[in-house]
Design a protein around this motif. Sequence first.
Motif, PDB file in Angstrom:
ATOM      1  N   LEU A 166       0.825  -1.205   0.000  1.00  0.00           N
ATOM      2  CA  LEU A 166       0.000   0.000   0.000  1.00  0.00           C
ATOM      3  C   LEU A 166       0.865   1.263   0.000  1.00  0.00           C
ATOM      4  CD1 LEU A 166      -2.844   1.191   0.079  1.00  0.00           C
ATOM      5  CD2 LEU A 166      -2.797   0.979   2.579  1.00  0.00           C
ATOM      6  N   TYR A 167       1.995   1.196   0.686  1.00  0.00           N
ATOM      7  CA  TYR A 167       2.929   2.331   0.711  1.00  0.00           C
ATOM      8  C   TYR A 167       3.350   2.709  -0.711  1.00  0.00           C
ATOM      9  CZ  TYR A 167       7.463   4.710   0.967  1.00  0.00           C
ATOM     10  OH  TYR A 167       8.507   5.590   0.773  1.00  0.00           O
ATOM     11  N   TYR A 168       3.681   1.703  -1.512  1.00  0.00           N
ATOM     12  CA  TYR A 168       4.129   1.986  -2.889  1.00  0.00           C
ATOM     13  C   TYR A 168       2.972   2.433  -3.786  1.00  0.00           C
ATOM     14  CZ  TYR A 168       8.791   0.318  -1.833  1.00  0.00           C
ATOM     15  OH  TYR A 168      10.052   0.189  -1.296  1.00  0.00           O
ATOM     16  N   ALA A 169       1.761   1.925  -3.489  1.00  0.00           N
ATOM     17  CA  ALA A 169       0.584   2.367  -4.248  1.00  0.00           C
ATOM     18  C   ALA A 169       0.289   3.839  -3.949  1.00  0.00           C
ATOM     19  CB  ALA A 169      -0.620   1.501  -3.894  1.00  0.00           C
ATOM     20  N   LEU A 170       0.386   4.199  -2.656  1.00  0.00           N
ATOM     21  CA  LEU A 170       0.161   5.598  -2.258  1.00  0.00           C
ATOM     22  C   LEU A 170       1.256   6.512  -2.802  1.00  0.00           C
ATOM     23  CD1 LEU A 170      -1.009   5.015   1.422  1.00  0.00           C
ATOM     24  CD2 LEU A 170      -2.407   5.937  -0.449  1.00  0.00           C
ATOM     25  N   ARG A 171       2.454   5.972  -2.890  1.00  0.00           N
ATOM     26  CA  ARG A 171       3.564   6.741  -3.447  1.00  0.00           C
ATOM     27  C   ARG A 171       3.319   7.054  -4.927  1.00  0.00           C
ATOM     28  NH1 ARG A 171       9.836   5.111  -2.271  1.00  0.00           N
ATOM     29  NH2 ARG A 171      10.821   6.762  -3.475  1.00  0.00           N
ATOM     30  N   LEU A 172       2.752   6.070  -5.651  1.00  0.00           N
ATOM     31  CA  LEU A 172       2.402   6.317  -7.054  1.00  0.00           C
ATOM     32  C   LEU A 172       1.321   7.390  -7.136  1.00  0.00           C
ATOM     33  CD1 LEU A 172       2.564   5.625 -10.088  1.00  0.00           C
ATOM     34  CD2 LEU A 172       0.839   3.864  -9.695  1.00  0.00           C
ATOM     35  N   TYR A 173       0.337   7.320  -6.228  1.00  0.00           N
ATOM     36  CA  TYR A 173      -0.731   8.322  -6.191  1.00  0.00           C
ATOM     37  C   TYR A 173      -0.155   9.717  -5.946  1.00  0.00           C
ATOM     38  CZ  TYR A 173      -4.684  11.006  -4.402  1.00  0.00           C
ATOM     39  OH  TYR A 173      -5.611  11.989  -4.177  1.00  0.00           O
ATOM     40  N   LYS A 174       0.843   9.794  -5.076  1.00  0.00           N
ATOM     41  CA  LYS A 174       1.433  11.085  -4.716  1.00  0.00           C
ATOM     42  C   LYS A 174       2.350  11.628  -5.817  1.00  0.00           C
ATOM     43  CE  LYS A 174       4.367  13.224  -1.167  1.00  0.00           C
ATOM     44  NZ  LYS A 174       5.239  12.956   0.008  1.00  0.00           N
ATOM     45  N   GLU A 175       3.183  10.758  -6.353  1.00  0.00           N
ATOM     46  CA  GLU A 175       4.215  11.220  -7.295  1.00  0.00           C
ATOM     47  C   GLU A 175       3.803  11.123  -8.769  1.00  0.00           C
ATOM     48  OE1 GLU A 175       7.827   9.114  -6.421  1.00  0.00           O
ATOM     49  OE2 GLU A 175       7.854   9.735  -4.306  1.00  0.00           O
ATOM     50  N   LYS A 176       3.017  10.096  -9.091  1.00  0.00           N
ATOM     51  CA  LYS A 176       2.554   9.874 -10.475  1.00  0.00           C
ATOM     52  C   LYS A 176       3.723   9.828 -11.473  1.00  0.00           C
ATOM     53  CE  LYS A 176      -1.845  12.174  -9.519  1.00  0.00           C
ATOM     54  NZ  LYS A 176      -1.475  12.622  -8.166  1.00  0.00           N
ATOM     55  N   THR A 177       4.767   9.101 -11.117  1.00  0.00           N
ATOM     56  CA  THR A 177       5.946   8.999 -11.983  1.00  0.00           C
ATOM     57  C   THR A 177       6.153   7.549 -12.427  1.00  0.00           C
ATOM     58  OG1 THR A 177       7.419   8.583 -10.108  1.00  0.00           O
ATOM     59  CG2 THR A 177       7.117  10.893 -10.783  1.00  0.00           C
ATOM     60  N   SER A 178       6.900   7.373 -13.503  1.00  0.00           N
ATOM     61  CA  SER A 178       7.226   6.026 -13.983  1.00  0.00           C
ATOM     62  C   SER A 178       8.084   5.280 -12.968  1.00  0.00           C
ATOM     63  CB  SER A 178       7.965   6.114 -15.325  1.00  0.00           C
ATOM     64  OG  SER A 178       7.091   6.574 -16.326  1.00  0.00           O
ATOM     65  N   LYS A 179       8.943   6.009 -12.281  1.00  0.00           N
ATOM     66  CA  LYS A 179       9.796   5.385 -11.268  1.00  0.00           C
ATOM     67  C   LYS A 179       8.950   4.794 -10.142  1.00  0.00           C
ATOM     68  CE  LYS A 179      13.515   6.333  -7.951  1.00  0.00           C
ATOM     69  NZ  LYS A 179      14.331   7.365  -7.273  1.00  0.00           N
ATOM     70  N   ALA A 180       7.971   5.560  -9.671  1.00  0.00           N
ATOM     71  CA  ALA A 180       7.081   5.076  -8.606  1.00  0.00           C
ATOM     72  C   ALA A 180       6.274   3.867  -9.085  1.00  0.00           C
ATOM     73  CB  ALA A 180       6.153   6.196  -8.157  1.00  0.00           C
ATOM     74  N   ALA A 181       5.864   3.880 -10.358  1.00  0.00           N
ATOM     75  CA  ALA A 181       5.099   2.763 -10.922  1.00  0.00           C
ATOM     76  C   ALA A 181       5.955   1.503 -10.992  1.00  0.00           C
ATOM     77  CB  ALA A 181       4.592   3.127 -12.316  1.00  0.00           C
ATOM     78  N   LYS A 182       7.209   1.664 -11.384  1.00  0.00           N
ATOM     79  CA  LYS A 182       8.120   0.509 -11.464  1.00  0.00           C
ATOM     80  C   LYS A 182       8.375  -0.074 -10.078  1.00  0.00           C
ATOM     81  CE  LYS A 182      11.121   0.467 -14.762  1.00  0.00           C
ATOM     82  NZ  LYS A 182      12.286   0.643 -15.662  1.00  0.00           N
ATOM     83  N   GLN A 183       8.498   0.801  -9.088  1.00  0.00           N
ATOM     84  CA  GLN A 183       8.701   0.334  -7.706  1.00  0.00           C
ATOM     85  C   GLN A 183       7.472  -0.424  -7.207  1.00  0.00           C
ATOM     86  OE1 GLN A 183       9.713   4.108  -5.890  1.00  0.00           O
ATOM     87  NE2 GLN A 183      11.916   3.642  -5.906  1.00  0.00           N
ATOM     88  N   LEU A 184       6.285   0.047  -7.578  1.00  0.00           N
ATOM     89  CA  LEU A 184       5.053  -0.644  -7.201  1.00  0.00           C
ATOM     90  C   LEU A 184       4.988  -2.013  -7.869  1.00  0.00           C
ATOM     91  CD1 LEU A 184       2.255  -0.906  -5.931  1.00  0.00           C
ATOM     92  CD2 LEU A 184       1.329   0.384  -7.880  1.00  0.00           C
ATOM     93  N   MET A 185       5.391  -2.095  -9.125  1.00  0.00           N
ATOM     94  CA  MET A 185       5.393  -3.369  -9.836  1.00  0.00           C
ATOM     95  C   MET A 185       6.300  -4.381  -9.132  1.00  0.00           C
ATOM     96  SD  MET A 185       7.250  -5.485 -12.031  1.00  0.00           S
ATOM     97  CE  MET A 185       8.444  -4.483 -12.899  1.00  0.00           C
ATOM     98  N   LEU A 186       7.499  -3.937  -8.773  1.00  0.00           N
ATOM     99  CA  LEU A 186       8.443  -4.822  -8.079  1.00  0.00           C
ATOM    100  C   LEU A 186       7.901  -5.229  -6.706  1.00  0.00           C
ATOM    101  CD1 LEU A 186      11.779  -2.994  -8.989  1.00  0.00           C
ATOM    102  CD2 LEU A 186      10.989  -5.204  -9.879  1.00  0.00           C
TER     103      LEU A 186
END
Length: 297
Positions: A257-277
């Motif tokens: 959930l932390y990485y999902a919220l991080r994607l919501y906050k940052e909306k970057t490809s890097k955050a999306a890749k981290q969520l995938m991993l």
Amino acid sequence: MSVSQSQSVAQSLLRNFTEITKLRLSVSVVFSSVAGYLLGTDSIDFYILFLLCVGGYCMVGASNVYNQIIEKDLDALMERTKNRPLPANHMTVRTAFILASLLTAVGVVVLYAINPVTAMFGAISIFMYVSLYTPLKTKTPLSVFVGAFPGAIPFMLGWVAATGEFGIEPGTLFMIQFFWQFPHFWAIGWFLFDDYKKAGFYMLPNGKRDKGTAIQVVLYTIWTVLVSLIPVLGITGKLYLTPLSGTLIGILGIGLLYYALRLYKEKTSKAAKQLMLASVSYITLLQIIYVADKFLR
């Protein structure tokens, strides 16, 4: 033909086989099936386990080959896929089709040798992946929803292989992997957005890398974690999780959930890749914890 030439040809054939059947993906799917089997069985039958691994790999491999035959021209447009065997002309469509047909036949027969219900679900997964999910990818974002059905079958397939029947236990395993796929694939769709766009693939829920998509990622992440904890309540038959293991799953869920919220906050490809991993780590560790919980308690 010299020995070195023979070795080169053999290596080339092996490389084409592993690439077109997507070795890493197929092995991860087989891992899910094995976890499901270990959860469902009363005593481990290594012959059945072997059949499940062989049949499972054949079915997933066949789906991937059919998929690449259909998407050959689209794969050629994307950086990520342009060097696959078909668009790179390392393999002909005819050869790929023969391979896919053989894998399908062997997969169904091997899974049928376990029990007919396992073979039926294996066949359903190929049909849905190839006939529904693959063509829908260029037409609607709902393709991810449709693809989540065959994608969620492996975990429950193992349980069905162990017991010969479908019930609340494999149904729960199915639900876990079903909901998990949304944050996983939307994360991939996010950081590969530009590449997918070249081929006209619609992989995000509203087609955009925006707040709306990010909110849905967070919601489905929450549902994934909640569904993963249902066995702690003791309402899923033989599938039970101790409070200690439930706590461990909860901690993994907070991380996801932390990485999902991080994607919501940052909306970057890097955050999306981290969520995938993070999502890959989550489902792998979850399956290990579920199995360890059963055999250690």
